[in-house]
Design an enzyme around this catalytic site. Structure first.
Site, PDB file in Angstrom:
ATOM      1  N   ASP A 126     -17.467  -9.215  41.128  1.00  0.00           N
ATOM      2  CA  ASP A 126     -19.306  -9.146  41.972  1.00  0.00           C
ATOM      3  C   ASP A 126     -18.048  -7.597  43.003  1.00  0.00           C
ATOM      4  O   ASP A 126     -18.340  -7.821  44.029  1.00  0.00           O
ATOM      5  CB  ASP A 126     -19.509 -10.080  42.986  1.00  0.00           C
ATOM      6  CG  ASP A 126     -19.758 -11.345  42.406  1.00  0.00           C
ATOM      7  OD1 ASP A 126     -19.840 -10.871  41.430  1.00  0.00           O
ATOM      8  OD2 ASP A 126     -19.452 -11.947  42.510  1.00  0.00           O
ATOM      9  N   LYS A 139     -18.928  -3.502  39.689  1.00  0.00           N
ATOM     10  CA  LYS A 139     -18.668  -3.187  38.550  1.00  0.00           C
ATOM     11  C   LYS A 139     -20.268  -2.223  37.581  1.00  0.00           C
ATOM     12  O   LYS A 139     -19.902  -1.401  36.534  1.00  0.00           O
ATOM     13  CB  LYS A 139     -17.799  -4.247  37.452  1.00  0.00           C
ATOM     14  CG  LYS A 139     -16.578  -4.460  38.125  1.00  0.00           C
ATOM     15  CD  LYS A 139     -16.319  -5.862  37.109  1.00  0.00           C
ATOM     16  CE  LYS A 139     -17.012  -7.252  37.351  1.00  0.00           C
ATOM     17  NZ  LYS A 139     -17.287  -7.810  39.027  1.00  0.00           N
ATOM     18  N   GLY A 148     -22.413 -11.651  36.116  1.00  0.00           N
ATOM     19  CA  GLY A 148     -23.486 -11.037  36.687  1.00  0.00           C
ATOM     20  C   GLY A 148     -23.286  -9.478  37.338  1.00  0.00           C
ATOM     21  O   GLY A 148     -22.895  -9.390  38.616  1.00  0.00           O
ATOM     22  N   GLN A 156     -15.554 -10.764  36.025  1.00  0.00           N
ATOM     23  CA  GLN A 156     -14.766 -11.304  36.552  1.00  0.00           C
ATOM     24  C   GLN A 156     -13.582 -10.029  37.285  1.00  0.00           C
ATOM     25  O   GLN A 156     -14.089  -8.954  37.856  1.00  0.00           O
ATOM     26  CB  GLN A 156     -14.073 -12.541  36.207  1.00  0.00           C
ATOM     27  CG  GLN A 156     -15.035 -13.501  35.800  1.00  0.00           C
ATOM     28  CD  GLN A 156     -15.799 -13.366  33.770  1.00  0.00           C
ATOM     29  OE1 GLN A 156     -14.946 -13.158  33.913  1.00  0.00           O
ATOM     30  NE2 GLN A 156     -16.913 -13.930  34.779  1.00  0.00           N
TER      31      GLN A 156
HETATM   32  P1  GDP Z   1     -20.438  -6.496  39.569  1.00  0.00           P
HETATM   33  O1  GDP Z   1     -20.415  -8.082  39.440  1.00  0.00           O
HETATM   34  O2  GDP Z   1     -19.408  -6.943  39.879  1.00  0.00           O
HETATM   35  O3  GDP Z   1     -21.273  -5.973  38.803  1.00  0.00           O
HETATM   36  O4  GDP Z   1     -20.857  -6.172  41.193  1.00  0.00           O
HETATM   37  P2  GDP Z   1     -22.763  -7.754  41.241  1.00  0.00           P
HETATM   38  O5  GDP Z   1     -23.511  -6.809  40.532  1.00  0.00           O
HETATM   39  O6  GDP Z   1     -22.428  -9.444  40.999  1.00  0.00           O
HETATM   40  O7  GDP Z   1     -22.442  -7.345  42.769  1.00  0.00           O
HETATM   41  C1  GDP Z   1     -22.602  -5.994  43.562  1.00  0.00           C
HETATM   42  C2  GDP Z   1     -23.921  -6.098  45.210  1.00  0.00           C
HETATM   43  O8  GDP Z   1     -23.466  -4.824  45.081  1.00  0.00           O
HETATM   44  C3  GDP Z   1     -24.813  -6.127  43.757  1.00  0.00           C
HETATM   45  O9  GDP Z   1     -25.945  -6.356  44.742  1.00  0.00           O
HETATM   46  C4  GDP Z   1     -24.512  -4.098  43.684  1.00  0.00           C
HETATM   47  O10 GDP Z   1     -26.560  -4.073  43.538  1.00  0.00           O
HETATM   48  C5  GDP Z   1     -24.838  -4.130  44.794  1.00  0.00           C
HETATM   49  N1  GDP Z   1     -24.063  -2.949  45.325  1.00  0.00           N
HETATM   50  C6  GDP Z   1     -22.966  -2.018  44.600  1.00  0.00           C
HETATM   51  N2  GDP Z   1     -22.890  -1.126  44.942  1.00  0.00           N
HETATM   52  C7  GDP Z   1     -22.944  -0.523  46.179  1.00  0.00           C
HETATM   53  C8  GDP Z   1     -22.799   0.334  47.873  1.00  0.00           C
HETATM   54  O11 GDP Z   1     -22.178   0.933  47.021  1.00  0.00           O
HETATM   55  N3  GDP Z   1     -23.969  -0.630  48.371  1.00  0.00           N
HETATM   56  C9  GDP Z   1     -24.531  -1.321  48.432  1.00  0.00           C
HETATM   57  N4  GDP Z   1     -25.080  -1.629  49.684  1.00  0.00           N
HETATM   58  N5  GDP Z   1     -24.688  -2.122  47.284  1.00  0.00           N
HETATM   59  C10 GDP Z   1     -24.116  -1.944  46.477  1.00  0.00           C
HETATM   60  P1  IMO Z   2     -18.707 -11.317  38.039  1.00  0.00           P
HETATM   61  O1  IMO Z   2     -18.259 -10.685  36.717  1.00  0.00           O
HETATM   62  C1  IMO Z   2     -17.172 -13.876  40.654  1.00  0.00           C
HETATM   63  C2  IMO Z   2     -15.971 -17.353  39.757  1.00  0.00           C
HETATM   64  C3  IMO Z   2     -16.599 -18.477  39.640  1.00  0.00           C
HETATM   65  C4  IMO Z   2     -15.158 -19.985  40.540  1.00  0.00           C
HETATM   66  C5  IMO Z   2     -13.963 -19.451  38.679  1.00  0.00           C
HETATM   67  C6  IMO Z   2     -14.185 -20.139  37.704  1.00  0.00           C
HETATM   68  O2  IMO Z   2     -20.461 -10.818  37.980  1.00  0.00           O
HETATM   69  O3  IMO Z   2     -17.942 -10.478  39.261  1.00  0.00           O
HETATM   70  P2  IMO Z   2     -16.174 -20.017  35.393  1.00  0.00           P
HETATM   71  O4  IMO Z   2     -17.359 -20.525  35.599  1.00  0.00           O
HETATM   72  O5  IMO Z   2     -15.883 -18.862  35.113  1.00  0.00           O
HETATM   73  O6  IMO Z   2     -15.161 -20.857  34.882  1.00  0.00           O
HETATM   74  O7  IMO Z   2     -16.099 -19.780  37.178  1.00  0.00           O
HETATM   75  O8  IMO Z   2     -14.836 -17.718  38.894  1.00  0.00           O
HETATM   76  N1  IMO Z   2     -16.132 -16.385  38.793  1.00  0.00           N
HETATM   77  C7  IMO Z   2     -17.024 -15.349  39.444  1.00  0.00           C
HETATM   78  N2  IMO Z   2     -17.082 -14.631  40.729  1.00  0.00           N
HETATM   79  N3  IMO Z   2     -17.761 -13.201  39.996  1.00  0.00           N
HETATM   80  C8  IMO Z   2     -18.106 -13.261  38.795  1.00  0.00           C
HETATM   81  O9  IMO Z   2     -17.949 -12.450  37.370  1.00  0.00           O
HETATM   82  C9  IMO Z   2     -17.290 -13.987  38.294  1.00  0.00           C
HETATM   83  N4  IMO Z   2     -17.358 -14.727  37.103  1.00  0.00           N
HETATM   84  C10 IMO Z   2     -16.522 -16.811  37.553  1.00  0.00           C
HETATM   85  O10 IMO Z   2     -17.364 -18.843  40.573  1.00  0.00           O
HETATM   86  O11 IMO Z   2     -14.491 -19.741  40.889  1.00  0.00           O
HETATM   87 MG    MG Z   3     -20.767 -10.240  39.865  1.00  0.00          MG
END
Ligand code: GDP
Ligand code: IMO
Ligand code: MG
Length: 429
Positions: free
Chosen positions: A13, A16, A40, A223
């Protein structure tokens, strides 16, 4: 062979999805190589928000090939649902390809994931319950069903017959619950297989050809490094290899085909799921970061645990990935804090160290040693030029670069595509 691997340098998270969508604009191909719809990835374009779980984050561009590689755990229901949503939003799924070697997630994998978590009680991992672990278990055990089997009705019947009988035995005898009806599961998955058939091919060949033709290939990590099965905070990890080395196996390319390894780093730290987290802030500062950064899970909606940036951890993740550059994300979220802290060492049982421990017991005892930086109050979200960032924000970044000896090539100051400051191009040519 211009190629860039995108890896999460923390616990996932990191943002990416945003950077993949941004760099996809100048790429020819986006390739997922591990994980599944436990991911996600959020992409924001204008006032519209898209979240991708199994689909590569390049699907909003019509002319890019989006590949679900051999190393992915493939959930046909999740995939078809995402394709429907994508098409409903006016985009095309025609440029998606799925590797025939990818392993398929079946309902019994998801059920066993949930039952296993329940049976772990206090020791649970906090998985996304998408069936990722059990699907990879079958793969490792050499009893998994692959996408190539799914689209071949005869093969599917043969393989599923064996698996359902084994899984029913486990469900009935170990978990004391009802098993699956082979016929109806077969009919349902045979139909899924026929619907996804048009996307299925040998993607390793496509990726190879693109690299040979000097096209730009972006490898999309899901991840994060600390969730890596080998290198992460085991057992609080996922069941794949979200580290740079995982891309070679998961996409079927030689390691020498990877040029740049871009680490996606949040300007602070978050973690969703359980396990030690030395810089976690269980106070109003942690809550303020959570609210400002909207730190709630994209896949499960869970509140993310928040804390200060941890350079002991990042030095380790930079090393095991061989990071060549950093994209520093969500810097805007840190505006308004009087002081900002960075962890530069741990104290473990009275001793100071800058090594990230492999032992979870030791990591659980690690007390962060902080360096405090003056904060800044300016809103960063509309800044377009690096020079216009507050001097305190620049000092914060300069310290990170110096400690890690890796350049921060991108600074992200908001979730939108245009809220991206590129200091140095990522592709080498
Ligand atoms: P990922 O799993 O690495 O793709 O990250 P996620 O999408 O799960 O979580 C990142 C969150 O931060 C999302 O809600 C993005 O829209 C948000 N986001 C990404 N870059 C920025 C940033 O520079 N500033 C802010 N405020 N939000 C960001
Ligand atoms: P993105 O791509 C954050 C975490 C779960 C749990 C552990 C194992 O959005 O960064 P799983 O369902 O994979 O067996 O769960 O890994 N986890 C993540 N945490 N971002 C993710 O993906 C994750 N995918 C799995 O919360 O701790
Ligand atoms: Mg994510």
């Amino acid at each position: 062979m211009p190629s860039v691997v995108i890896v999460g340098a923390q616990w996932g998270d990191e943002g990416k999805g945003k950077i993949i969508d941004y760099l996809a604009g100048e790429s020819n191909m986006v390739v997922r190589a591990q994980g599944g719809n436990n991911a996600g990835h959020t992409v924001i374009v204008g006032d519209k928000k898209y979240t991708f779980h199994l689909l590569p984050s390049g699907v909003l561009y019509r002319d890019k090939l989006n590949i679900i590689g051999n190393g992915v755990a493939f959930d046909p229901e999740g995939f078809l649902g995402e394709v429907e949503k994508l098409e409903g939003n006016g985009f095309s799924a025609d440029n998606i390809r799925i590797d025939e070697r990818a392993h398929v997630i079946f309902p019994y994998h998801k059920q066993i994931d949930a039952l296993e978590e329940e049976s772990r009680g206090e020791e649970k991992i906090g998985t996304t319950q998408k069936g990722i672990g059990p699907c990879y278990m079958d793969k490792i055990q050499r009893s998994g069903i692959r996408v190539g089997d799914l689209i071949d009705p005869e093969l599917l019947w043969e393989r599923l017959k064996l698996q359902v009988s084994k899984k029913n035995e486990i469900l009935e005898k170990i978990y004391n619950t009802k098993g699956y009806n082979l016929e109806s599961l077969y009919q349902q998955y045979r139909e899924h297989g026929q619907k996804i058939k048009r996307f299925v091919t040998d993607t390793t060949k496509l990726t190879h050809e693109a690299l040979e033709a000097d096209e730009k290939v972006l490898f999309e990590g899901a991840q994060g490094t600390l969730l890596d099965l080998d290198l992460g905070t085991y057992p609080y990890v996922t069941s794949s290899h979200p580290t740079a080395g995982g891309f070679s196996v998961g996409a079927g390319i030689g390691p020498n085909k990877i040029e740049e390894i871009l680490g996606i780093v949040k300007a602070y730290t978050t973690r969703v799921g359980l396990g030690p987290f030395p810089t976690e802030l269980q106070d109003e500062t942690g809550e303020a970061i959570r609210q400002k950064g909207k730190e709630f899970g994209t896949t499960t909606g869970r509140a993310r645990r928040c804390g200060w940036l941890d350079l002991v951890m990042l030095k380790y993740t930079a090393r095991v990935n061989g990071l060549t550059a950093i994209s520093l994300m969500l810097l805007d979220v840190l505006s308004g804090f009087e002081d900002i802290k960075i962890c530069v060492g741990y104290e473990i049982e009275g001793e100071e160290t800058t090594d990230f421990p492999a032992s979870l017991k030791r990591l659980g005892k690690a007390k962060p040693l902080y360096k405090t930086f003056p904060g800044w109050s300016a809103d960063l979200s509309n800044i377009t030029d690096f020079q216009d960032l507050p001097k305190e924000a620049k000092a914060y970044m300069a310290f990170i670069e110096k400690y890690l000896d890796i350049p921060v090539k991108i600074v992200s100051i908001g979730p939108g595509r245009d809220q991206t400051i590129v200091r140095e191009e990522i592709y080498r040519k």
